[in-house]
Design an enzyme around this catalytic site. Structure first.
Site, PDB file in Angstrom:
ATOM      1  N   GLU A  15      13.665  26.246   0.210  1.00  0.00           N
ATOM      2  CA  GLU A  15      13.995  24.819   0.210  1.00  0.00           C
ATOM      3  C   GLU A  15      15.457  24.655   0.648  1.00  0.00           C
ATOM      4  O   GLU A  15      16.366  25.104  -0.051  1.00  0.00           O
ATOM      5  CB  GLU A  15      13.830  24.266  -1.215  1.00  0.00           C
ATOM      6  CG  GLU A  15      14.124  22.793  -1.343  1.00  0.00           C
ATOM      7  CD  GLU A  15      14.231  22.331  -2.796  1.00  0.00           C
ATOM      8  OE1 GLU A  15      14.911  22.999  -3.595  1.00  0.00           O
ATOM      9  OE2 GLU A  15      13.632  21.292  -3.128  1.00  0.00           O
ATOM     10  N   CYS A  45      13.125  16.418  -3.256  1.00  0.00           N
ATOM     11  CA  CYS A  45      12.220  17.544  -3.522  1.00  0.00           C
ATOM     12  C   CYS A  45      10.981  17.454  -2.642  1.00  0.00           C
ATOM     13  O   CYS A  45      10.365  18.455  -2.318  1.00  0.00           O
ATOM     14  CB  CYS A  45      11.823  17.540  -4.990  1.00  0.00           C
ATOM     15  SG  CYS A  45      11.204  15.946  -5.532  1.00  0.00           S
ATOM     16  N   GLU A 101       9.444  19.324 -13.329  1.00  0.00           N
ATOM     17  CA  GLU A 101       9.355  18.817 -11.949  1.00  0.00           C
ATOM     18  C   GLU A 101      10.350  19.622 -11.132  1.00  0.00           C
ATOM     19  O   GLU A 101      11.555  19.410 -11.235  1.00  0.00           O
ATOM     20  CB  GLU A 101       9.694  17.323 -11.912  1.00  0.00           C
ATOM     21  CG  GLU A 101       8.701  16.427 -12.631  1.00  0.00           C
ATOM     22  CD  GLU A 101       7.329  16.396 -11.957  1.00  0.00           C
ATOM     23  OE1 GLU A 101       7.194  16.882 -10.819  1.00  0.00           O
ATOM     24  OE2 GLU A 101       6.383  15.899 -12.592  1.00  0.00           O
ATOM     25  N   LYS A 105      20.248  14.251 -20.742  1.00  0.00           N
ATOM     26  CA  LYS A 105      21.391  14.971 -20.173  1.00  0.00           C
ATOM     27  C   LYS A 105      21.371  14.796 -18.659  1.00  0.00           C
ATOM     28  O   LYS A 105      20.595  15.429 -17.952  1.00  0.00           O
ATOM     29  CB  LYS A 105      21.358  16.462 -20.506  1.00  0.00           C
ATOM     30  CG  LYS A 105      22.729  17.083 -20.221  1.00  0.00           C
ATOM     31  CD  LYS A 105      22.705  18.549 -19.946  1.00  0.00           C
ATOM     32  CE  LYS A 105      22.314  18.913 -18.559  1.00  0.00           C
ATOM     33  NZ  LYS A 105      23.209  18.432 -17.495  1.00  0.00           N
TER      34      LYS A 105
HETATM   35  P1  NAD Z   1      19.434  22.242 -11.231  1.00  0.00           P
HETATM   36  O1  NAD Z   1      18.240  22.998 -11.649  1.00  0.00           O
HETATM   37  O2  NAD Z   1      20.616  22.993 -10.781  1.00  0.00           O
HETATM   38  O3  NAD Z   1      19.944  21.290 -12.396  1.00  0.00           O
HETATM   39  C1  NAD Z   1      19.080  20.351 -13.013  1.00  0.00           C
HETATM   40  C2  NAD Z   1      19.606  20.035 -14.390  1.00  0.00           C
HETATM   41  O4  NAD Z   1      19.499  21.189 -15.211  1.00  0.00           O
HETATM   42  C3  NAD Z   1      21.056  19.627 -14.435  1.00  0.00           C
HETATM   43  O5  NAD Z   1      21.175  18.543 -15.334  1.00  0.00           O
HETATM   44  C4  NAD Z   1      21.765  20.865 -14.952  1.00  0.00           C
HETATM   45  O6  NAD Z   1      22.968  20.595 -15.632  1.00  0.00           O
HETATM   46  C5  NAD Z   1      20.727  21.409 -15.904  1.00  0.00           C
HETATM   47  N1  NAD Z   1      20.848  22.833 -16.205  1.00  0.00           N
HETATM   48  C6  NAD Z   1      21.513  23.797 -15.520  1.00  0.00           C
HETATM   49  N2  NAD Z   1      21.357  24.997 -16.132  1.00  0.00           N
HETATM   50  C7  NAD Z   1      20.577  24.780 -17.207  1.00  0.00           C
HETATM   51  C8  NAD Z   1      20.037  25.630 -18.224  1.00  0.00           C
HETATM   52  N3  NAD Z   1      20.283  26.941 -18.244  1.00  0.00           N
HETATM   53  N4  NAD Z   1      19.242  25.082 -19.160  1.00  0.00           N
HETATM   54  C9  NAD Z   1      18.962  23.760 -19.142  1.00  0.00           C
HETATM   55  N5  NAD Z   1      19.457  22.912 -18.227  1.00  0.00           N
HETATM   56  C10 NAD Z   1      20.251  23.408 -17.257  1.00  0.00           C
HETATM   57  O7  NAD Z   1      18.890  21.243 -10.110  1.00  0.00           O
HETATM   58  P2  NAD Z   1      19.714  20.172  -9.281  1.00  0.00           P
HETATM   59  O8  NAD Z   1      20.584  20.944  -8.347  1.00  0.00           O
HETATM   60  O9  NAD Z   1      20.317  19.164 -10.174  1.00  0.00           O
HETATM   61  O10 NAD Z   1      18.560  19.412  -8.489  1.00  0.00           O
HETATM   62  C11 NAD Z   1      18.077  19.859  -7.292  1.00  0.00           C
HETATM   63  C12 NAD Z   1      16.738  20.521  -7.477  1.00  0.00           C
HETATM   64  O11 NAD Z   1      15.882  19.640  -8.183  1.00  0.00           O
HETATM   65  C13 NAD Z   1      16.056  20.798  -6.162  1.00  0.00           C
HETATM   66  O12 NAD Z   1      15.504  22.092  -6.166  1.00  0.00           O
HETATM   67  C14 NAD Z   1      14.950  19.758  -6.109  1.00  0.00           C
HETATM   68  O13 NAD Z   1      13.822  20.157  -5.367  1.00  0.00           O
HETATM   69  C15 NAD Z   1      14.625  19.571  -7.541  1.00  0.00           C
HETATM   70  N6  NAD Z   1      14.023  18.251  -7.773  1.00  0.00           N
HETATM   71  C16 NAD Z   1      12.695  18.177  -8.081  1.00  0.00           C
HETATM   72  C17 NAD Z   1      12.090  16.939  -8.254  1.00  0.00           C
HETATM   73  C18 NAD Z   1      10.626  16.834  -8.595  1.00  0.00           C
HETATM   74  O14 NAD Z   1      10.195  15.753  -8.999  1.00  0.00           O
HETATM   75  N7  NAD Z   1       9.836  17.874  -8.468  1.00  0.00           N
HETATM   76  C19 NAD Z   1      12.843  15.774  -8.132  1.00  0.00           C
HETATM   77  C20 NAD Z   1      14.189  15.878  -7.831  1.00  0.00           C
HETATM   78  C21 NAD Z   1      14.769  17.126  -7.654  1.00  0.00           C
END
Ligand code: NAD
Length: 538
Positions: free
Chosen positions: A418, A321, A287, A212
């Site tokens: 962050e 991140c 992650e 997804k």
């Molecule tokens: P997000 O948590 O808003 O969304 C991530 C994914 O989760 C999306 O595909 C979203 O549609 C889905 N999602 C949303 N609600 C959900 C639910 N209730 N259940 C299951 N899935 C759901 O994050 P984002 O805005 O896409 O990404 C940014 C964040 O990701 C930042 O905080 C960043 O630090 C983190 N990030 C971490 C890493 C790592 O390797 N640690 C890498 C990249 C990004």
């Protein structure tokens, strides 16, 4: 992510050399096509393209122009159910995928890597269009993911169990087996890299996947699905359901999914952990977010440290991140470091991602830009010194000025949370002990950087910093061979390296009772003779 970056091609390999329209610099790589055809915008299940069950589509927006690139199917629970059913069927013991030789799985993964390389320019354009990354960045960094796949393609027939010296007349051994149907949930900041960090080990171990992508950046995952079909993956092995939180939540609570690998925010990671606990206790790799310290000692090469600290924060529009958003600088060099960092940020070129000279494209959305501007406002209100930037850049596209704050203290909101944008916060410190304590004083634990010429300080710091990765005299130096993952609330489990294979496989123990053998005697020559096995009195 330097080591997934391809080397700059030799001049003879460059098919065409055009000039960047603004800088007039000749393109050192194939020139981009910002008007590329979007070939795939539906749901991909069992190697077929289908509409969402309820027919819903959403607009996919180009953050540089604020215009709709295309409409994309918006999957929900019913679509996740269909994809999981297809993935479960492909995982049956008699399926083509399960009966395939491990080495042939490696051949398929390598074919997918070949197709990514063959479509590198198209994919880089797609990622720039969808995420707003400079095309040069997409070309050299994001589309370097074929290396990740090749690394895992090589592992398919090298994962094996052990024969165990158990007590008694038994043969006991372990099998390394796939987990089953894996749900892979992606973020918007590095969609292609995150996808390949997950499908590499998942497919290597023989799982089937339901992917997804984030609702804001689904295009690269859909294009990779088309390449997976072309490579020859059997029906149902590779499925993609573009959708939003509802589809993600449906996956997290789905009893047909045995594992979730998620990259995203802590808030959503927590929800996934809860859903999994309430349903089938899925294996989880999370992650999550970071707020990483990057520590510069007075003995460091100043210009080198300034440039590295700058890239550590501003790369990918500050949307990494691992962004080294908390730059700690030792007091003796603090003022000079701030002055040089401000000059560097002021030189940073914010421009259309398809221009060669662009160093920084737009943020992903208006909502995200507003959130970054909110952090800037709070920094000013809480007494940090705004050295440069701090506002939106231009009127069209979600561009942000490169921003630097000095005199930042640990209790400010910009220090604790962050920001996920092009904002550098520079802190002053005196001693090693003090900076270790302050760097660790956070719920995050993803990555950290240290710049010093003193090896003993570097080694001491590397042990003491509470983060999953520590870079010394470098930053964001990723390698597929090295495991990556957070400590504390930055997550659990590892991606990349051999460690990631453990996240996508299970160990099964098989024990056989052996016939008991008595009175072993050796006759002349080398023939071994055994007496009749003893029949147990019980
Ligand atoms: P997000 O948590 O808003 O969304 C991530 C994914 O989760 C999306 O595909 C979203 O549609 C889905 N999602 C949303 N609600 C959900 C639910 N209730 N259940 C299951 N899935 C759901 O994050 P984002 O805005 O896409 O990404 C940014 C964040 O990701 C930042 O905080 C960043 O630090 C983190 N990030 C971490 C890493 C790592 O390797 N640690 C890498 C990249 C990004």
């Amino acid at each position: 992510m330097s080591s997934v970056v391809s080397a700059v091609p030799a001049a003879s390999q460059i098919p065409e050399v055009n000039k960047d329209p603004v800088s007039c610099i000749p393109w050192p790589i194939p020139p981009p096509n910002p008007g590329l055809d979007i070939k795939y915008n539906k749901i991909f299940i069992s190697n077929e393209w289908v509409d969402a069950c309820d027919g819903e589509e959403i607009d996919d927006v180009n953050p540089a122009t604020e215009k709709v690139i295309t409409k994309v199917a918006y999957g929900k629970q019913a679509d996740v159910d269909r994809a999981v059913a297809a993935a479960s069927k492909a995982f049956q013991p008699s399926s083509k995928w399960r009966r395939m030789d491990a080495s042939d799985r490696g051949v398929l993964i390598n074919k997918l890597a070949d197709l990514i390389d063959a479509n590198k320019c198209y994919l880089a354009c797609l990622e720039s269009l969808d995420c707003g990354k400079p095309y040069t960045h997409s070309f050299f960094m994001d589309t370097g993911v074929s290396k990740i796949l090749r690394y895992y393609a090589g592992w398919t027939d090298k994962m094996h169990g052990k024969t165990l010296p158990v007590d008694g007349d038994y043969l006991s051994y372990t099998l390394v087996q796939p987990v089953g149907v894996c749900g892979l949930i992606l973020p918007w900041n590095v969609p292609l890299i995150s996808l390949c960090m997950k499908i590499g080990p998942a497919l290597c171990c023989g799982n089937t996947v339901v992917i997804k992508p984030n609702e804001q950046t689904p295009l690269s995952a859909l294009f990779i699905a088309s390449l997976a079909k072309e490579a020859g993956f059997p029906e149902g092995v590779f499925n993609v359901v573009p959708g939003g939180p509802e589809a993600g939540a449906a996956m997290a609570s789905h009893s047909g999914i045995n594992k979730i690998s998620f990259t995203g925010s802590i808030a959503v990671g927590r929800k996934i952990e809860e859903s999994s606990a309430k349903t089938n206790l899925k294996r989880l790799t999370l992650e999550l977010s970071g707020n990483c310290p990057n520590i510069v000692f007075a003995d460091a090469d100043l210009d080198y440290a300034v440039e590295n600290a700058h890239q550590a924060v501003f790369m990918n529009q500050g949307q990494l991140c691992t962004a080294g958003g908390r730059t700690f600088v030792q007091e003796d060099i603090y003022d000079e470091f701030v002055a040089k960092s401000v000059a560097r940020a002021a030189r940073r070129i914010v421009a259309d991602p398809f221009q060669l000279h662009s160093e920084q494209g737009p943020q992903i959305s208006q909502k995200h830009l507003d959130s970054i501007l909110g952090y800037v406002k709070s920094g000013i209100e809480e007494g940090a010194k705004l050295e440069c930037g701090g506002s939106r850049h231009g009127n069209t596209g979600y561009y942000m000025q490169p921003t630097v704050f000095s005199n930042v203290t640990d209790t400010m909101r910009i220090a604790k949370e962050e920001i996920f944008g092009p904002v550098q916060c520079i802190f002053k410190f005196k001693t090693v002990e003090e900076v270790i304590q302050r760097a660790n004083n956070t719920e995050y634990g993803l990555a950290a950087g240290i710049f010093t010429k003193d090896v003993s300080v570097a080694l001491e710091m590397a042990k003491a910093l509470e983060s999953g990765t520590v870079w010394v005299n470098c930053y964001n130096a990723f390698a597929v061979q090295s495991p990556f993952g957070g400590l504390k609330m930055s997550g659990k489990g590892k991606e990349m390296g051999e460690e990631s294979l453990r996240e996508f496989s299970d160990i099964k123990t098989v024990t056989l009772k052996l016939p008991q053998i008595q009175n072993i005697s050796i006759s002349t020559g080398s023939t071994v003779q055994y007496s009749t096995p003893k029949v147990s009195p019980n």
